[in-house]
Design a protein around this motif. Structure first.
Motif, PDB file in Angstrom:
ATOM      1  N   ALA A   1     -71.414 -26.686 -46.858  1.00  0.00           N
ATOM      2  CA  ALA A   1     -71.748 -26.075 -45.620  1.00  0.00           C
ATOM      3  C   ALA A   1     -70.489 -26.312 -44.629  1.00  0.00           C
ATOM      4  O   ALA A   1     -70.315 -25.548 -43.832  1.00  0.00           O
ATOM      5  N   LEU A   2     -69.403 -27.028 -45.039  1.00  0.00           N
ATOM      6  CA  LEU A   2     -67.872 -26.970 -44.500  1.00  0.00           C
ATOM      7  C   LEU A   2     -67.406 -25.997 -44.565  1.00  0.00           C
ATOM      8  O   LEU A   2     -66.485 -25.584 -43.659  1.00  0.00           O
ATOM      9  N   GLY A   3     -67.643 -25.236 -45.693  1.00  0.00           N
ATOM     10  CA  GLY A   3     -67.019 -23.933 -45.715  1.00  0.00           C
ATOM     11  C   GLY A   3     -67.460 -22.818 -44.602  1.00  0.00           C
ATOM     12  O   GLY A   3     -66.709 -22.314 -44.038  1.00  0.00           O
ATOM     13  N   ALA A   4     -68.757 -22.963 -44.088  1.00  0.00           N
ATOM     14  CA  ALA A   4     -69.330 -22.254 -42.746  1.00  0.00           C
ATOM     15  C   ALA A   4     -68.496 -22.611 -41.725  1.00  0.00           C
ATOM     16  O   ALA A   4     -68.153 -21.952 -40.744  1.00  0.00           O
ATOM     17  N   VAL A   5     -68.165 -24.148 -41.548  1.00  0.00           N
ATOM     18  CA  VAL A   5     -67.520 -24.642 -40.369  1.00  0.00           C
ATOM     19  C   VAL A   5     -66.123 -24.229 -40.430  1.00  0.00           C
ATOM     20  O   VAL A   5     -65.696 -23.620 -39.358  1.00  0.00           O
ATOM     21  N   THR A   6     -65.348 -24.172 -41.517  1.00  0.00           N
ATOM     22  CA  THR A   6     -63.987 -23.412 -41.723  1.00  0.00           C
ATOM     23  C   THR A   6     -64.140 -21.986 -41.269  1.00  0.00           C
ATOM     24  O   THR A   6     -62.977 -21.690 -40.987  1.00  0.00           O
ATOM     25  N   ALA A   7     -65.227 -21.395 -41.594  1.00  0.00           N
ATOM     26  CA  ALA A   7     -65.076 -19.805 -41.441  1.00  0.00           C
ATOM     27  C   ALA A   7     -65.145 -19.555 -40.063  1.00  0.00           C
ATOM     28  O   ALA A   7     -65.241 -18.321 -39.621  1.00  0.00           O
ATOM     29  N   THR A   8     -65.518 -20.506 -38.975  1.00  0.00           N
ATOM     30  CA  THR A   8     -65.692 -20.395 -37.565  1.00  0.00           C
ATOM     31  C   THR A   8     -64.247 -20.487 -36.832  1.00  0.00           C
ATOM     32  O   THR A   8     -63.439 -19.702 -36.991  1.00  0.00           O
ATOM     33  N   LEU A   9     -64.183 -21.441 -35.968  1.00  0.00           N
ATOM     34  CA  LEU A   9     -63.102 -21.812 -35.114  1.00  0.00           C
ATOM     35  C   LEU A   9     -61.525 -21.862 -36.010  1.00  0.00           C
ATOM     36  O   LEU A   9     -60.721 -21.228 -35.655  1.00  0.00           O
TER      37      LEU A   9
ATOM     38  N   MET B   1     -73.504 -23.601 -35.034  1.00  0.00           N
ATOM     39  CA  MET B   1     -74.276 -23.345 -36.170  1.00  0.00           C
ATOM     40  C   MET B   1     -73.998 -23.866 -37.305  1.00  0.00           C
ATOM     41  O   MET B   1     -74.765 -24.351 -38.331  1.00  0.00           O
ATOM     42  N   ALA B   2     -72.750 -23.863 -37.874  1.00  0.00           N
ATOM     43  CA  ALA B   2     -72.211 -24.328 -39.039  1.00  0.00           C
ATOM     44  C   ALA B   2     -72.301 -25.568 -39.118  1.00  0.00           C
ATOM     45  O   ALA B   2     -72.665 -26.460 -39.965  1.00  0.00           O
ATOM     46  N   ILE B   3     -71.945 -26.574 -37.946  1.00  0.00           N
ATOM     47  CA  ILE B   3     -72.282 -27.932 -37.842  1.00  0.00           C
ATOM     48  C   ILE B   3     -73.709 -28.454 -38.030  1.00  0.00           C
ATOM     49  O   ILE B   3     -73.882 -29.132 -38.889  1.00  0.00           O
ATOM     50  N   ALA B   4     -74.520 -27.522 -37.415  1.00  0.00           N
ATOM     51  CA  ALA B   4     -76.020 -27.903 -37.420  1.00  0.00           C
ATOM     52  C   ALA B   4     -76.397 -27.784 -38.973  1.00  0.00           C
ATOM     53  O   ALA B   4     -77.197 -28.334 -39.501  1.00  0.00           O
ATOM     54  N   LEU B   5     -75.918 -26.712 -39.911  1.00  0.00           N
ATOM     55  CA  LEU B   5     -76.238 -26.423 -41.005  1.00  0.00           C
ATOM     56  C   LEU B   5     -75.614 -27.508 -41.979  1.00  0.00           C
ATOM     57  O   LEU B   5     -76.521 -28.126 -42.850  1.00  0.00           O
TER      58      LEU B   5
ATOM     59  N   VAL C   1     -80.867 -24.371 -34.803  1.00  0.00           N
ATOM     60  CA  VAL C   1     -82.238 -24.355 -35.570  1.00  0.00           C
ATOM     61  C   VAL C   1     -82.165 -23.003 -36.704  1.00  0.00           C
ATOM     62  O   VAL C   1     -82.621 -23.492 -37.741  1.00  0.00           O
ATOM     63  N   VAL C   2     -81.928 -22.001 -36.450  1.00  0.00           N
ATOM     64  CA  VAL C   2     -81.648 -20.931 -37.139  1.00  0.00           C
ATOM     65  C   VAL C   2     -80.716 -21.275 -38.298  1.00  0.00           C
ATOM     66  O   VAL C   2     -81.267 -21.073 -39.390  1.00  0.00           O
ATOM     67  N   ALA C   3     -79.624 -21.678 -37.959  1.00  0.00           N
ATOM     68  CA  ALA C   3     -78.669 -22.061 -38.940  1.00  0.00           C
ATOM     69  C   ALA C   3     -79.100 -23.265 -39.811  1.00  0.00           C
ATOM     70  O   ALA C   3     -78.689 -23.090 -41.132  1.00  0.00           O
TER      71      ALA C   3
END
Length: 478
Positions: free
Chosen positions: A298-306, A409-413, A466-468
């Protein structure tokens, strides 16, 4: 030693020569009674909390008046005495009827298997407590406690497997999350450069999931037949080709084709990783490792944000996909050359091990699949694309604030994946059905979405986190 005992038991129970037809009924009665006596002795051994070897040594060391072998000799002999056999088939629930061996073995199997299953669960629980450093006296009471079995201890003990198996598949899953979520960050840029409508943008994002979904069943069969190493490394080359095609695209059809190939290439990112964990790691650690893998992926989702937004401003979206293509090719090489080949016994030959008809006709599948698929699909769609337009158009937030929401959201995931893995591991050891946890988490997810729709005054960051987080429920709990 475990393997020797297992082979001996299999030969004794399943491979011994069949008796004559006239002797089968009596043999079934004796075998059934012997098995029940064996189960009873195992149950008593679990309850006593001491090993047979230690008990025998203690008895032999206690000299008494019963001869040279001490007070325990007769007791030891009695414990191995031949169990009494029923005189008639009807006197035992598993005794053989006149119909022959097969019907004799079936009678009483369900209740006996249930009892044996409970005993095996107790053995597994005791084994885990002993590995955790808890000392058990002969009454089963905890008399001392060493430092608890921790994730860090497990990681230290399995460094080689973690480096050669776990991390390469985590890297592949990281890329899957990156490509899955990147459109939410780049949607504004792609829309302005190619003149995309909302429908075009939705199609560009959803074609990834379309090819991803279509490939699942064939890839599952291939993983069973050839193992995760070969399949994952091959598919990652497709990811590299799709990312390169997306990077050089100058029109919408090429963008669509590149995105579709990427979706096909990452289709095995999760299932190949789970298959590798099942093959190479202890089964009692698999739920926790599932959670850790999803957390790191899921850190890939984090990378895809900021981070991706900053890189987008610095080098442009084409360079991002060019770099991603190189990373995918490198990951494919590492998995192919570094991950060890699975043993033949670990790979099921073909799809016959558990046919699709068996799965789709199982009512347990249909009790779980609609809730799990509906919630996870919704979570993917929202975080992968539609959360950003909602935050910008409905909540009227500026782009930096939208990106911060996506980042949270990515961090929460990522954190939820680890917590789900720990929860699944703890619930399993406490005997809690994972379906219960799945239902509770799904209900919370649905309630939060309803709160967003009716605009309840919930903190925006909390609701979208919560959604993520539900996406972390994809693997550890089911």
């Amino acid at each position: 030693m475990n393997e020797i005992v297992a082979l001996h038991a299999r030969f004794t129970l399943a491979m011994a020569p069949m008796p004559s037809a006239a002797a089968q009924s009596e043999a079934c009665k004796r075998g059934s009674a012997r098995f029940d006596e064996f189960v009873s002795q195992v149950e008593r051994r679990v309850q006593s909390g001491t090993s047979l070897l230690q008990e025998t040594l203690d008895r032999l060391s206690a000299r008494g008046s019963k001869g040279d072998f001490g007070v325990g000799a007769s007791d030891v002999s009695a414990s191995f005495a031949k169990p009494s056999m029923p005189d008639e088939a009807s006197s035992h629930p598993a005794a053989a009827p006149e119909g022959g061996t097969e019907s004799a073995l079936q009678d009483g199997t369900i209740s006996r298997d249930k009892r044996l299953g409970q005993i095996l669960d107790a053995i597994e629980s005791r084994s885990f407590r002993q590995r955790s450093g808890r000392t058990i006296d002969q009454t089963g009471t905890s008399i001392s406690r060493a430092p608890a079995f921790t994730l860090f201890a497990f990681l230290a003990k399995n460094r080689s497997l973690l480096l050669r198996v776990f991390l390469p598949f985590v890297a592949a899953y990281y890329l899957s999350f990156l490509f899955r979520t990147i459109n939410a960050t780049m949607s504004e840029t792609l829309t302005s450069e190619f003149g995309l409508s909302a429908g075009d943008l939705g199609l560009l994002t959803s074609v990834y999931f379309l090819t991803f979904a279509i490939a699942q069943i064939p890839i599952g069969i291939l993983l069973d037949r050839y193992g995760p190493r070969r399949i994952q490394s091959t598919l990652l080359l497709a990811v590299a080709v799709g990312a390169a095609l997306f990077a050089v695209a100058d029109n919408f059809p090429l963008l669509l084709a590149g995105r579709a190939v990427i979706g096909l290439g990452v289709a095995a990112a999760l299932t190949a990783g789970l298959k590798a964990l099942v093959i190479w790691f202890p089964k009692e650690r698999v739920p926790l490792l599932n959670g850790v893998m999803i957390m790191l992926g899921a850190l890939g989702a984090v990378t895809a944000t900021l981070p991706a937004d900053a890189l987008l401003a610095a080098v442009g979206w084409r360079m991002i996909f060019e770099l991603s293509a190189v990373l995918a090719a490198c990951c494919a090489a590492v998995i192919y050359f570094v991950v060890p080949e699975a043993s033949v016994a670990s790979v099921v030959s073909g799809p016959t091990a558990l046919g699709l008809r068996t799965i789709y006709s199982d009512c347990r599948f249909w009790r779980l699949a609609p809730l799990s698929a509906g919630c996870i699909g919704t979570a993917w769609a929202l975080q992968g694309l539609w959360a950003a337009p909602w935050l910008a158009d409905v909540e009227a937030l500026d782009r930096p604030t939208v990106m911060r929401h996506l980042f949270i959201m990515a961090i929460a995931l990522s954190l939820a994946a680890l917590l789900m893995g720990l929860a699944a591991d703890r619930l399993r050891r406490r005997g809690v059905d994972p379906k219960v946890a799945l239902g509770v988490v799904g209900a919370v997810f649905i309630l939060v979405q309803m709160a967003l729709i009716v605009r309840l005054p919930l903190p925006s960051y909390f609701a979208w986190a919560v959604v993520a987080s539900y996406r972390a429920n994809a693997s550890p709990l089911p």
